[in-house]
Design an enzyme around this catalytic site. Structure first.
Site, PDB file in Angstrom:
ATOM      1  N   GLU A 259       0.823  -1.220   0.000  1.00 24.10           N
ATOM      2  CA  GLU A 259       0.000   0.000   0.000  1.00 24.10           C
ATOM      3  C   GLU A 259       0.855   1.267   0.000  1.00 24.10           C
ATOM      4  OE1 GLU A 259      -3.419  -2.094   2.837  1.00 24.10           O
ATOM      5  OE2 GLU A 259      -2.067  -0.601   3.666  1.00 24.10           O
ATOM      6  N   PRO A 260       1.610   1.484  -1.040  1.00 23.80           N
ATOM      7  CA  PRO A 260       2.496   2.644  -1.044  1.00 23.80           C
ATOM      8  C   PRO A 260       1.733   3.955  -1.238  1.00 23.80           C
ATOM      9  CG  PRO A 260       2.544   1.582  -3.184  1.00 23.80           C
ATOM     10  CD  PRO A 260       1.658   0.736  -2.313  1.00 23.80           C
ATOM     11  N   ARG A 262       3.350   7.717   0.034  1.00 22.41           N
ATOM     12  CA  ARG A 262       4.445   8.681  -0.079  1.00 22.41           C
ATOM     13  C   ARG A 262       5.494   8.284  -1.129  1.00 22.41           C
ATOM     14  NH1 ARG A 262       5.890  11.673   4.462  1.00 22.41           N
ATOM     15  NH2 ARG A 262       4.754  10.119   5.659  1.00 22.41           N
ATOM     16  N   CYS A 328      -2.453  33.454  10.487  1.00 24.54           N
ATOM     17  CA  CYS A 328      -2.226  34.041  11.803  1.00 24.54           C
ATOM     18  C   CYS A 328      -1.890  32.987  12.849  1.00 24.54           C
ATOM     19  CB  CYS A 328      -3.446  34.851  12.225  1.00 24.54           C
ATOM     20  SG  CYS A 328      -3.738  36.170  11.066  1.00 24.54           S
ATOM     21  N   GLU A 329      -0.765  32.361  12.692  1.00 25.05           N
ATOM     22  CA  GLU A 329      -0.235  31.373  13.637  1.00 25.05           C
ATOM     23  C   GLU A 329       1.281  31.450  13.551  1.00 25.05           C
ATOM     24  OE1 GLU A 329      -1.920  29.133  15.531  1.00 25.05           O
ATOM     25  OE2 GLU A 329      -3.917  29.540  14.720  1.00 25.05           O
TER      26      GLU A 329
HETATM   27  C1  LIG Z   1      -1.139   5.846   5.492  1.00 25.87           C
HETATM   28  C2  LIG Z   1      -1.246   4.418   5.141  1.00 25.87           C
HETATM   29  C3  LIG Z   1      -0.520   3.903   4.053  1.00 25.87           C
HETATM   30  C4  LIG Z   1       0.437   4.724   3.221  1.00 25.87           C
HETATM   31  O1  LIG Z   1       1.533   5.162   3.950  1.00 25.87           O
HETATM   32  P1  LIG Z   1       2.786   5.838   3.192  1.00 25.87           P
HETATM   33  O2  LIG Z   1       3.729   6.117   4.284  1.00 25.87           O
HETATM   34  O3  LIG Z   1       2.302   7.049   2.512  1.00 25.87           O
HETATM   35  O4  LIG Z   1       3.309   4.827   2.240  1.00 25.87           O
HETATM   36  C5  LIG Z   1      -0.710   2.570   3.741  1.00 25.87           C
HETATM   37  N1  LIG Z   1      -1.550   1.771   4.445  1.00 25.87           N
HETATM   38  C6  LIG Z   1      -2.257   2.242   5.506  1.00 25.87           C
HETATM   39  C7  LIG Z   1      -3.164   1.342   6.230  1.00 25.87           C
HETATM   40  C8  LIG Z   1      -2.118   3.571   5.888  1.00 25.87           C
HETATM   41  O5  LIG Z   1      -2.797   4.021   6.939  1.00 25.87           O
END
Ligand SMILES: *Cc1c(COP(=O)(O)O)cnc(C)c1O
Length: 403
Positions: A259-260, A262, A328-329
């Site tokens: 599940e990539p 980033r 404004c922070e």
């Molecule tokens: C946020 C998340 C990701 C992705 O994370 P990255 O650091 O962006 O790769 C994958 N799986 C789950 C369950 C997440 O919560």
């Protein structure tokens, strides 16, 4: 080379710019690393949820990892097939669970015993068996920023191994639950292989022990979290990542799901902002820009580093400055003590690595419309989201205006 000046002239600032070709390259490299095994890349939509970006990944064969029913709907709209969609997250409402079951997605990632109960009940009402996976918390320190660490027992995510086992037995005995997968995601921006490898071992052992009691899983979901280079981080190579994980799966016939987020989007993105003016408070130099923390929150939220490049004719010596926005922070900054030449009104600053957790974490704080978004593909630029106007911001209030 991206012509930031031209893009700023056409689309105005602040502006998000995404290089789709770079995303393709990252996707292909990761997918390739898992060859020789059945695998599915399920793009983590939360990292950048623009429909055009999701559609781009769909065209590459990607699935989607979603953390709300809104993201599930985005995945469908962008053309990702139901059998490639996963629904994760620590708190799902009954309505969200119901819709996910009705949409017949690949599986729901269950994160607690209580949630398993809700899913079972709703599946029963709908007279179906719901495919599920259980998110296991392997209690391994991912060695990343505490705000993006998720794999320790003091984090809210997932369930302990013993609890998971009990849940699998319960699910296996239920007419309305079909346990098909196991999931772990220990954190984000991971740059160490060891915690990933150790977690995969623990989870793979769990798969074996379930197999011994005739619970046969099909999917081994390793989550996301692969780190990227913001500054000088030494990152994990996709090949080494895949090898470490595949090494724990000997003798098991499982489809690996990754599940990539980033990794695919962060370094494909740039946040372009314009210099309004400089100011000096005592010894302190500030560069005030037209983008703010409501556009790109990561520096304020995590003290995250983003490289900043100045596009200017100025040839003066560089000196330290804080780059700050108009919100404004005091927390509204993009960089502290950043080396920059003296800057003039309308000079541009390019904030790098802004493709992940950038626009999506944006808000309308200070009644600021969110930026426009532009995608680059094969050298061509396309607007993929319009800049928000004042009218958009007040639309949901206006008709309810009270005296
Ligand atoms: C946020 C998340 C990701 C992705 O994370 P990255 O650091 O962006 O790769 C994958 N799986 C789950 C369950 C997440 O919560």
């Amino acid at each position: 080379m991206i012509n930031f000046k031209e893009l700023a002239a056409i689309y105005k600032t602040p502006l998000y710019i995404y290089d789709l070709d770079y995303m393709t390259q990252q996707y292909e490299e990761l997918k390739e690393a898992f060859k020789g095994r059945k695998s599915l890349m399920a793009y983590a939509i939360k990292s950048n949820s623009n429909l055009s970006i999701i559609k781009h990944f769909a065209s590459l064969g990607s699935g989607a990892d979603c953390v709300s029913i809104g993201e599930v709907r985005r995945a469908f709209l962008a053309g990702i097939p139901s059998y490639k969609i996963i629904f994760s997250g620590v708190g799902k409402s009954d309505d969200e669970i119901r819709e996910a079951i009705q949409k017949d997605i690949l599986y729901i990632n269950v994160e607690s015993e209580a949630e398993l109960g809700r899913v079972e009940l709703i599946a029963k009402e709908l007279k179906v068996a719901c495919r599920i996976s259980i998110r296991v918390n392997p209690n391994i320190d991912p060695l990343t920023h505490p705000y993006i660490s998720t794999g320790l027992h003091d984090n809210k995510f997932g369930v302990e191994i013993d609890t998971a086992k009990r849940m699998y037995i319960r699910a296996n005995n239920s007419e309305h639950l079909d346990p098909v997968g196991i999931h772990f995601h220990i954190g984000s921006q991971l740059t160490e292989l060891k915690p990933i490898y150790e977690s995969a071992e623990i989870v793979a052992d769990m798969v074996r022990s379930l197999k011994n009691i005739k619970i046969e899983l099909k999917f081994f979901d390793i989550g996301g979290g692969l780190g990227i280079k913001y500054k000088d981080e030494v990152t994990i190579k996709p090949y080494d990542y895949a090898q470490a994980i595949l090494g724990t799966l000997k003798g098991l016939d499982l489809t690996v799901i990754c599940e990539p987020g980033r990794f695919l989007t962060a370094n494909a993105g740039y946040f372009l902002t314009k210099v309004l003016y400089e100011k000096q408070n005592g010894a302190k130099r500030f560069v005030v820009v037209d983008g703010g923390m409501n556009d790109l929150l990561r520096p304020s939220l995590y003290n995250a580093y983003h490289a900043i490049e100045a596009i200017t004719k100025s040839t003066t010596a560089k000196s330290k400055a804080d780059v700050v926005g108009p919100v404004c922070e005091s927390g509204d900054f993009f960089a502290k003590d950043c080396l920059l030449p003296s800057l003039e009104h309308n000079d541009l600053l390019v904030i790098h690595s802004a493709g992940a957790y950038g626009f999506g974490m944006g808000s309308n704080y200070n009644t600021r419309g969110r930026s426009a978004e532009v995608a680059l593909k094969g050298g061509e630029a396309r607007l993929i989201r319009k800049r928000e106007e004042f009218e958009d911001l007040i639309a949901l209030e206006k008709e309810f205006l009270v005296d």
